[in-house]
Motif scaffolding. Sequence first.
Motif, PDB file in Angstrom:
ATOM      1  N   ASP A  13       0.806  -1.213   0.000  1.00  0.00           N
ATOM      2  CA  ASP A  13       0.000   0.000   0.000  1.00  0.00           C
ATOM      3  C   ASP A  13       0.844   1.270   0.000  1.00  0.00           C
ATOM      4  O   ASP A  13       0.309   2.364   0.103  1.00  0.00           O
ATOM      5  N   LYS A  15       2.928   2.291   2.323  1.00  0.00           N
ATOM      6  CA  LYS A  15       3.411   2.617   3.656  1.00  0.00           C
ATOM      7  C   LYS A  15       3.940   1.356   4.300  1.00  0.00           C
ATOM      8  O   LYS A  15       3.380   0.287   4.144  1.00  0.00           O
ATOM      9  N   SER A  16       5.002   1.510   5.048  1.00  0.00           N
ATOM     10  CA  SER A  16       5.497   0.357   5.790  1.00  0.00           C
ATOM     11  C   SER A  16       5.107   0.537   7.259  1.00  0.00           C
ATOM     12  O   SER A  16       5.119   1.643   7.781  1.00  0.00           O
ATOM     13  N   PHE A  17       4.754  -0.557   7.889  1.00  0.00           N
ATOM     14  CA  PHE A  17       4.302  -0.536   9.269  1.00  0.00           C
ATOM     15  C   PHE A  17       5.232  -1.375  10.129  1.00  0.00           C
ATOM     16  O   PHE A  17       5.922  -2.255   9.640  1.00  0.00           O
ATOM     17  N   PRO A  40       2.878   3.258  11.757  1.00  0.00           N
ATOM     18  CA  PRO A  40       3.719   3.501  10.581  1.00  0.00           C
ATOM     19  C   PRO A  40       5.189   3.558  10.995  1.00  0.00           C
ATOM     20  O   PRO A  40       5.521   3.984  12.110  1.00  0.00           O
ATOM     21  N   GLU A  42       7.559   5.476  10.342  1.00  0.00           N
ATOM     22  CA  GLU A  42       8.095   6.794  10.661  1.00  0.00           C
ATOM     23  C   GLU A  42       7.802   7.193  12.107  1.00  0.00           C
ATOM     24  O   GLU A  42       8.481   8.026  12.674  1.00  0.00           O
TER      25      GLU A  42
END
Length: 51
Positions: A13, A15-17, A40, A42
């Motif tokens: 998607d 975004k990395s989680f 997330p 970040e």
Amino acid sequence: MAKKVVATLKKGDGKSFAKVIKAVKSEKTGAYTFKEEIVPAELVKETLAKK
């Protein structure tokens, strides 16, 4: 349940989680409990910094 979470996190998607697990000490008993959150990538440092 873990398989479902891992499968959801692997979707592309954009975004990395990361899964953050914190040990929290109970004031009543002194025992530790673990609190899990998926955030997330970040925001991992901010999540660990807050109490």
